[in-house]
Scaffold this active site. Structure first.
Site, mmCIF file in Angstrom:
data_model
loop_
_atom_site.group_PDB
_atom_site.id
_atom_site.type_symbol
_atom_site.label_atom_id
_atom_site.label_comp_id
_atom_site.label_asym_id
_atom_site.label_seq_id
_atom_site.Cartn_x
_atom_site.Cartn_y
_atom_site.Cartn_z
ATOM 1 N N ASP A 115 0.825 -1.205 0.000
ATOM 2 C CA ASP A 115 0.000 0.000 0.000
ATOM 3 C C ASP A 115 0.868 1.267 0.000
ATOM 4 O O ASP A 115 2.105 1.204 0.040
ATOM 5 C CB ASP A 115 -0.916 -0.057 1.239
ATOM 6 N N ASP B 268 -10.236 3.578 -3.275
ATOM 7 C CA ASP B 268 -10.946 2.378 -2.827
ATOM 8 C C ASP B 268 -12.383 2.286 -3.353
ATOM 9 O O ASP B 268 -13.137 3.256 -3.309
ATOM 10 C CB ASP B 268 -11.003 2.341 -1.292
HETATM 11 C C1 GLA Z 1 -6.013 1.384 1.614
HETATM 12 C C2 GLA Z 1 -6.170 0.393 0.472
HETATM 13 C C3 GLA Z 1 -7.285 -0.577 0.821
HETATM 14 C C4 GLA Z 1 -6.961 -1.295 2.116
HETATM 15 C C5 GLA Z 1 -6.703 -0.286 3.235
HETATM 16 C C6 GLA Z 1 -6.162 -0.963 4.469
HETATM 17 O O1 GLA Z 1 -7.126 2.208 1.740
HETATM 18 O O2 GLA Z 1 -6.428 1.046 -0.728
HETATM 19 O O3 GLA Z 1 -7.495 -1.497 -0.220
HETATM 20 O O4 GLA Z 1 -5.815 -2.104 1.921
HETATM 21 O O5 GLA Z 1 -5.771 0.705 2.849
HETATM 22 O O6 GLA Z 1 -5.906 -0.061 5.513
#
Ligand code: GLA
Length: 395
Positions: free
Chosen positions: A155, A211
């Site tokens: 990430d 997301d």
């Molecule tokens: C980010 C990523 C998500 C998830 C969260 C976890 O937002 O894009 O897919 O992995 O972090 O904290």
């Protein structure tokens, strides 16, 4: 003179060994993800509420539900499995939630014939504020390899002024140096256009957007619904191919925010995009309708077609869209999408698929699992509100 000779030898040795080392480490990850990765990830449904029973039960469910037979492979724990680092700087899994340790969990997943994935972040802390990998890249990669990790989602939170391309290149080098082939899932949300460099740094998939949320369309607050994300994929198709895929984020199928018709559309569209198919629902408690969507082998086959072409939008007339994907055998997969709230008649002309109109082609409906017969020039079909008709057109 002696100094010059020594310098010369040093240069020769450097030039000779550097490319070899690179070639050797590069090979370890070659041949990974030749078709879009398929699996399950904890985040969309469970967020930080991860523990070892959930992962074991999910792996069991993946086998029992027929998902493994349909091609799902990776069981991935997202954020929040990690709590600290020990005196030597080794990453420590939450001892309350993972009392048997990560290695035992990976062994269990492997014993079912599945693969095991984990999550970290290129910055100082993960998105949920847990310890991340900055400064520990090689140490973490060695640890993952020792545990038997097959897939790393990496990430981009708390990365300050770090350069994305360099950070992902570094973790790929570290993963390769571990000696274990590990799929690298770049989760950078599309900010630094990872489709331009993801393949070169050895990423196997890269998120193209922020997301996903479990809704048909986005809201005014900026949250990204399924269709919002779909629209953001337009124009990215040429960057995908075997080993390196655009990732429009994990599936929301079965999480409750959309109707079954909408989930069928979501799954069809992700498949025509050659997207990674990472389920994000509770596999232990699936309604049969949800299981049927996720395990539709006709649709999965479009996603997994070995040619590895990402489908494109070939027409948009308001709420009516036609998406098409070229398949290895020369045929096409087609999605007729109705974004509107009333049923519509939607047609696709052969010429939009790159075929001459007079061509006679066999059409198969991938949700009815039925051959519809031979057609020339076009196919026209009623499509339910928020629904799709998905077919193959085989000359
Ligand atoms: C980010 C990523 C998500 C998830 C969260 C976890 O937002 O894009 O897919 O992995 O972090 O904290």
């Amino acid at each position: 003179m002696r100094a010059t000779t020594q310098a010369l030898i040093a240069v020769v040795v450097f030039v000779f060994f550097l490319p070899t080392t690179h070639a050797q480490t590069g090979n370890i990850s070659e041949g990974l993800a030749l078709t879009p990765p398929m699996g399950w990830n904890s985040w969309n449904k469970f967020g930080c509420d991860v523990r070892e029973e959930l992962i074991r039960q999910t792996a069991d469910a993946m086998v029992k539900s027929g998902m493994k037979d349909a091609g799902y492979q990776f069981v991935v724990i997202d954020d929040c499995w990690q709590v600290s680092r020990d005196k030597e700087g080794n990453i420590v899994a939450d001892p309350q939630r993972f009392p048997s340790g990560i290695k035992a969990l990976a062994d269990y997943v492997h014993s079912l014939g599945l693969k095991f994935g984990i999550y970290s972040d290129a910055g100082s802390k993960t998105c949920a504020g847990r310890p991340a990998s900055l400064g520990h890249e090689y140490q973490d990669a060695r640890q993952y390899a020792a545990w038997g990790v097959d897939y790393l989602k990496y990430d981009w939170c708390n990365t300050g002024t770090q350069d994305a391309r360099a950070a992902y290149a570094l973790i790929r080098e570290a993963l390769n140096a571990s000696g274990r082939p590990i799929v690298l899932s770049i989760c950078e949300w599309g900010t630094a256009k990872p489709w331009l460099w993801g393949k070169e740094v050895g990423g196997n998939l890269w998120r193209t957007t922020g997301d996903i949320t479990d809704q048909w369309d986005g809201k005014k607050d900026g949250s990204l619904g399924m269709l919002t994300i779909l629209d953001l994929q337009v124009g990215l198709d040429s960057f995908a191919g075997p080993g390196h895929w655009n990732d429009p984020d994990m599936l929301e199928v079965g999480n409750g925010g959309m109707s079954d018709t909408e989930y069928r559309s979501h799954f069809s569209l992700w498949s025509i995009l050659a997207a990674p198919l990472i389920a994000g629902n509770d596999l232990r408690n699936m309604r049969p309708e949800i299981r049927e969507i996720l395990t539709n082998k006709d649709v999965v086959a479009i996603d997994q077609d070995p040619l590895g072409r990402e489908g494109k939008r070939v027409r948009k007339d308001g709420d009516v869209e036609v998406w098409a994907k070229e398949l290895k055998d020369g045929s096409r997969a087609v999605v007729l999408l109705n974004r509107g709230s009333a049923e519509k008649q939607i047609a696709v002309r052969w010429e939009e698929l790159g075929y001459p109109g007079h061509l006679s082609a066999l059409v198969r409906d991938l949700w009815q699992h039925k051959d519809l017969g031979k057609f020339t020039d076009q196919l026209s079909s009623p499509v339910a509100a928020h629904g799709v008709v998905m077919v193959t057109v085989r000359p």
